[in-house]
Design an enzyme around this catalytic site. Structure first.
Site, PDB file in Angstrom:
ATOM      1  N   HIS A 135      37.673  55.362 -29.723  1.00  0.00           N
ATOM      2  CA  HIS A 135      38.679  55.991 -30.547  1.00  0.00           C
ATOM      3  C   HIS A 135      39.496  56.951 -29.957  1.00  0.00           C
ATOM      4  CE1 HIS A 135      40.299  58.871 -33.687  1.00  0.00           C
ATOM      5  NE2 HIS A 135      39.894  58.151 -34.434  1.00  0.00           N
ATOM      6  N   PRO A 136      40.763  57.186 -30.319  1.00  0.00           N
ATOM      7  CA  PRO A 136      41.908  57.920 -29.464  1.00  0.00           C
ATOM      8  C   PRO A 136      41.236  59.396 -29.047  1.00  0.00           C
ATOM      9  CG  PRO A 136      43.142  56.670 -31.002  1.00  0.00           C
ATOM     10  CD  PRO A 136      41.440  56.275 -31.333  1.00  0.00           C
ATOM     11  N   VAL A 137      40.626  59.865 -29.862  1.00  0.00           N
ATOM     12  CA  VAL A 137      40.081  61.385 -29.348  1.00  0.00           C
ATOM     13  C   VAL A 137      39.027  61.095 -28.579  1.00  0.00           C
ATOM     14  CG1 VAL A 137      41.161  62.449 -31.380  1.00  0.00           C
ATOM     15  CG2 VAL A 137      38.672  61.696 -31.520  1.00  0.00           C
ATOM     16  N   LYS A 138      38.464  60.072 -28.127  1.00  0.00           N
ATOM     17  CA  LYS A 138      37.196  60.059 -27.161  1.00  0.00           C
ATOM     18  C   LYS A 138      37.872  60.229 -25.613  1.00  0.00           C
ATOM     19  CE  LYS A 138      34.113  59.694 -30.379  1.00  0.00           C
ATOM     20  NZ  LYS A 138      34.694  59.158 -31.706  1.00  0.00           N
ATOM     21  N   ILE A 139      36.747  60.294 -24.811  1.00  0.00           N
ATOM     22  CA  ILE A 139      37.194  60.207 -23.454  1.00  0.00           C
ATOM     23  C   ILE A 139      37.941  59.282 -23.052  1.00  0.00           C
ATOM     24  CG2 ILE A 139      36.166  60.915 -21.183  1.00  0.00           C
ATOM     25  CD1 ILE A 139      34.936  62.530 -23.505  1.00  0.00           C
TER      26      ILE A 139
END
Length: 394
Positions: free
Chosen positions: A187-191
């Site tokens: 997901h976009p907020v992941k690493i």
């Protein structure tokens, strides 16, 4: 000033070029990029196989199915997680129970797990699968959980949605040293990100093939597995009920490009966390713990408002931060308190460590491109709030 989010993606020119190259190619789905991405992540983690899908939720679902979870079975996870860690078992017709967290690590408590297993064995209701969650990127005590799995006969899926790039001992999370399958989120907020997407690693060829079937309608084109003679190049057979959980070539190309900077971004997150540790230590906050022997991926930097040292509530601090243009968040509302789970057996059930943590927690901005100036602003606002200068007075 513009809102500082708690997390966000970082997209480079190389990422844009990787996506553009796919858009100009012959394949947007089911081409060479997905296997390439699977190999990159599996090799990075030290796993034999990687199976890419359209989300970590999908990966959890097919991981449960591949391990045979079904009606009459029970899966255990923690309350301190996103609902997908529990919902994946419900999708399979199984039921869900929870194991409380360790208040220090915020991960599944091995002590609580062992106590619950002893009681479940006496009642003849041991779990078929246990799903520990590497919360905020900090690895669980997988060696202990793996030992309990052998003793009590359950299978293990590591929910490493927060933990690509993390390690325990000399092994990367995803090596499946103490588990059957590990699941990652992009997901976009992941690493690293594939916009949306997930991937499961495993050392088992059998489990990998099973998940590959399940992600694509239960269909095979492998002549060796078909029930009758191959009728031609077009021929395929559906061997089971599966799903359309495939990852696209566009997503995979972005993921491969992003993976080249994975270690760099984890290192940057540690520099940001170290700065928070130094600059927040004097405030009435409980700071996150990073255990010796493990390397957190630091997906989140979560503080807890220490009610023993301040009269301010979490809500007051949260609202003051949002009013100052800082997009703090809360991770997570304990799953067992959600209405669906309350209506399905969790009424009156308590997990004290998870509930106490939830009442105090706030996720501060943490992403690789967070600037020093923006981080200093976050710290200054927190200092002002606790000094009574912001609109958080009791």
């Amino acid at each position: 000033m513009a809102l500082i989010p708690y997390g966000r993606q970082t997209i480079s020119e190389e990422d844009l070029q990787a996506v553009a190259t796919v858009l100009k190619s012959d394949f947007l789905t089911q081409g060479p990029e997905v296997p390439k991405f699977e190999r990159v992540i599996a090799d990075y983690c030290g796993a034999a196989h990687g199976v890419a899908v359209n989300s970590a939720t999908s990966a959890l679902h097919i991981a449960c199915l591949a391990l045979g979870l079904g009606e009459g079975d029970v899966a255990w996870t923690v309350p301190n997680t996103f609902v997908a860690s529990a919902n994946c078992a419900i999708y399979c017709g199984a039921s869900v129970d929870f194991v409380d967290i360790d208040p220090l690590t915020l991960n599944m408590s091995p002590k609580s797990l062992e106590e619950k297993l002893k009681a479940a064995k006496a009642e003849g209701r041991l779990p078929k699968i246990v799903i520990p969650v590497h919360f905020a990127g900090m690895p669980c005590d997988m060696a202990r959980i793996g030992t309990l799995a052998q003793e009590y006969g359950f299978r293990v899926i590591e929910d490493a949605s927060h933990a690509i790039g993390a390690s325990y001992g000399n092994r990367k999370v995803g090596s499946c040293q103490h588990s059957d399958i590990t699941v990652f989120s992009f997901h976009p907020v992941k690493i690293i990100t594939t916009a949306e997407g997930g991937l499961a690693t495993t050392q088992s060829e059998e489990l990998a093939k099973r998940m590959q079937d399940l992600r694509s309608h239960g269909i095979t084109r492998d002549a060796a597995r078909m029930t009758k003679a191959d009728e031609g190049p077009w021929y395929y057979e559906q061997l089971d009920i599966g799903f359309n959980y495939r990852m696209t070539e566009i997503q995979a190309a972005l993921g491969t490009s992003q993976a080249a900077r994975l270690d760099e971004w984890v290192a940057r997150r540690h520099r940001i966390a170290n700065a928070y540790d130094r600059k927040l230590v004097h405030l009435p906050l409980i700071l996150p713990v990073r255990e010796n022997g493990s390397l957190s991926a630091l997906h989140l930097y979560v503080v807890q408002v220490d009610e023993m040292k301040t009269k301010l509530t979490r809500r007051q601090v949260f609202d003051a931060m949002r009013n100052a243009g800082i997009g703090v968040n809360v991770h997570y509302i304990p799953v067992h308190t959600q209405p669906y789970y309350q209506e399905n057996g969790m009424t009156g059930v308590s997990f004290p460590a998870s509930e106490a943590y939830y009442d105090r927690c706030i996720s501060l901005p943490m992403f690789a491109s967070l600037s020093d100036d923006d981080q200093d602003y976050v710290v200054a606002v927190l200092e002002d709030i606790f000094a009574g200068g912001k609109d958080a007075r009791v």
